[in-house]
Enzyme design. Sequence first.
Site, PDB file in Angstrom:
ATOM      1  N   LYS A 162       0.843  -1.180   0.000  1.00 39.41           N
ATOM      2  CA  LYS A 162       0.000   0.000   0.000  1.00 39.41           C
ATOM      3  C   LYS A 162       0.888   1.244   0.000  1.00 39.41           C
ATOM      4  O   LYS A 162       1.783   1.385   0.838  1.00 39.41           O
ATOM      5  CB  LYS A 162      -0.903  -0.001   1.236  1.00 39.41           C
ATOM      6  CG  LYS A 162      -1.977  -1.088   1.220  1.00 39.41           C
ATOM      7  CD  LYS A 162      -3.016  -0.844   0.141  1.00 39.41           C
ATOM      8  CE  LYS A 162      -4.183  -1.817   0.232  1.00 39.41           C
ATOM      9  NZ  LYS A 162      -5.209  -1.561  -0.796  1.00 39.41           N
ATOM     10  N   ASP A 190      -0.328  -0.550  -4.645  1.00 40.43           N
ATOM     11  CA  ASP A 190      -1.695  -0.049  -4.681  1.00 40.43           C
ATOM     12  C   ASP A 190      -1.704   1.343  -4.062  1.00 40.43           C
ATOM     13  O   ASP A 190      -1.523   1.493  -2.854  1.00 40.43           O
ATOM     14  CB  ASP A 190      -2.630  -0.985  -3.911  1.00 40.43           C
ATOM     15  CG  ASP A 190      -4.087  -0.562  -4.017  1.00 40.43           C
ATOM     16  OD1 ASP A 190      -4.366   0.441  -4.703  1.00 40.43           O
ATOM     17  OD2 ASP A 190      -4.944  -1.243  -3.422  1.00 40.43           O
ATOM     18  N   GLU A 218      -1.676  -0.286  -9.018  1.00 41.51           N
ATOM     19  CA  GLU A 218      -3.134  -0.280  -8.955  1.00 41.51           C
ATOM     20  C   GLU A 218      -3.652   1.110  -8.581  1.00 41.51           C
ATOM     21  O   GLU A 218      -3.160   1.727  -7.644  1.00 41.51           O
ATOM     22  CB  GLU A 218      -3.566  -1.314  -7.906  1.00 41.51           C
ATOM     23  CG  GLU A 218      -5.033  -1.610  -7.849  1.00 41.51           C
ATOM     24  CD  GLU A 218      -5.339  -2.732  -6.870  1.00 41.51           C
ATOM     25  OE1 GLU A 218      -6.475  -2.767  -6.366  1.00 41.51           O
ATOM     26  OE2 GLU A 218      -4.437  -3.553  -6.596  1.00 41.51           O
ATOM     27  N   ASP A 243      -8.886  -0.136 -10.326  1.00 41.00           N
ATOM     28  CA  ASP A 243      -9.632  -0.768  -9.244  1.00 41.00           C
ATOM     29  C   ASP A 243     -10.883   0.055  -8.951  1.00 41.00           C
ATOM     30  O   ASP A 243     -11.956  -0.233  -9.460  1.00 41.00           O
ATOM     31  CB  ASP A 243      -8.760  -0.914  -8.001  1.00 41.00           C
ATOM     32  CG  ASP A 243      -9.508  -1.552  -6.831  1.00 41.00           C
ATOM     33  OD1 ASP A 243     -10.644  -2.036  -7.030  1.00 41.00           O
ATOM     34  OD2 ASP A 243      -8.979  -1.564  -5.701  1.00 41.00           O
ATOM     35  N   LYS A 267     -13.985  -6.800  -8.061  1.00 36.96           N
ATOM     36  CA  LYS A 267     -14.377  -7.033  -6.669  1.00 36.96           C
ATOM     37  C   LYS A 267     -15.887  -7.191  -6.606  1.00 36.96           C
ATOM     38  O   LYS A 267     -16.629  -6.392  -7.178  1.00 36.96           O
ATOM     39  CB  LYS A 267     -13.919  -5.885  -5.766  1.00 36.96           C
ATOM     40  CG  LYS A 267     -12.412  -5.801  -5.591  1.00 36.96           C
ATOM     41  CD  LYS A 267     -12.008  -4.642  -4.706  1.00 36.96           C
ATOM     42  CE  LYS A 267     -10.487  -4.596  -4.536  1.00 36.96           C
ATOM     43  NZ  LYS A 267     -10.043  -3.393  -3.791  1.00 36.96           N
TER      44      LYS A 267
END
Length: 363
Positions: A162, A190, A218, A243, A267
């Site tokens: 992250k 991400d 991402e 995403d 997702k």
Amino acid sequence: MKIAAIRIGKVSIPLKKPFKTALRQVHSAEDIIIKMIADTGETGFGNAPPTAVITGDSQDSIIAAIRDTIGPKLIGMDVDNLEGIMTTIDAAMLHNSSAKAALDIAVYDLFGKRHGIPLYKLLGGYRQGITTDLTISINAPEEMVADSLAAVAAGYTELKLKVGTEAALDIQRVQAIRAAVGQDVKIRLDANQGWSPKEAVRTIRKFEDMGLGIELIEQPVPAHDFAGLKYVTDQVETDIMADESAFGAYEVFQLLAMRACDLINIKLMKAGGLHNAVKIAHLAETMGIQCMMGCMLESKVGITAAASLAAGKKIISTADLDAAVLLAEDPVIGGVSFSKNQLSISDAPGLGITDVQGWQEIQ
């Protein structure tokens, strides 16, 4: 087999350590889990984690959408009428994708149990096991290095770091982790919408110039900025994954038409369940775009559903399905099983889940 009742409950599961991204910090998974009861006595399980900063759904809004608006329309419907049920769910109200996903998953679970088939086979049956990465929360570089080394020692060969709070510090984080874990471990980043388009290009080019070997990045820019996402994709060599921008099938169609990204993260909580996630996978496959199967901070109910889709579809070539591993407890009986970074899907019908311990019904 007809839908006779829908019972709504919740579980609270502490995390092993706080989950930190550029958008939020979470200490426990507060999942809504539903039990969809058929007139034959079978139970279908579905879940929805409240993720207000991404989906806009809170615990209260999920409960209200299921209990007051969508759920009542499904009572009495035949489970074999999948198309009719999914049309009803989608048309019942706008948005509320997490509530829709919970109902969708429970219906698919019942359908699998009705016909004695595991969900991964119903969804394509391409493979029975998948590999997941492990997410490393955003922290000081030294803490992220320690977490990354612990993940590699535990058997993970793919790490999702992250980033996105401060570009200069992000470079230090990634550089330190790459030096610590070596070149054989795959590193994905991400940014959770944390950079502007130009900042993203500058930062990613530095990663490339430093030879850090980043597999993909991402959602580097805000979700609504499709043009900015395309700008980043066009300006760098590293693969860019959508995403939060790739919310549902319509948004994915737009992204693919614009060639705004190289990869799509599917997702269930964004898409509104499995039936819409399948549409996304097929759109991407038509355009030759590989997909990742991702997740929110959800229990093993949602992870099993997501893993079943990832196992079913060839185009879903990577997975970020580590949420259940991040939890300190596993109250779900049955479902997907974990061995280091490997997820194995059961051959039991539906999701293969029989109970959820600690489930508290909400009236």
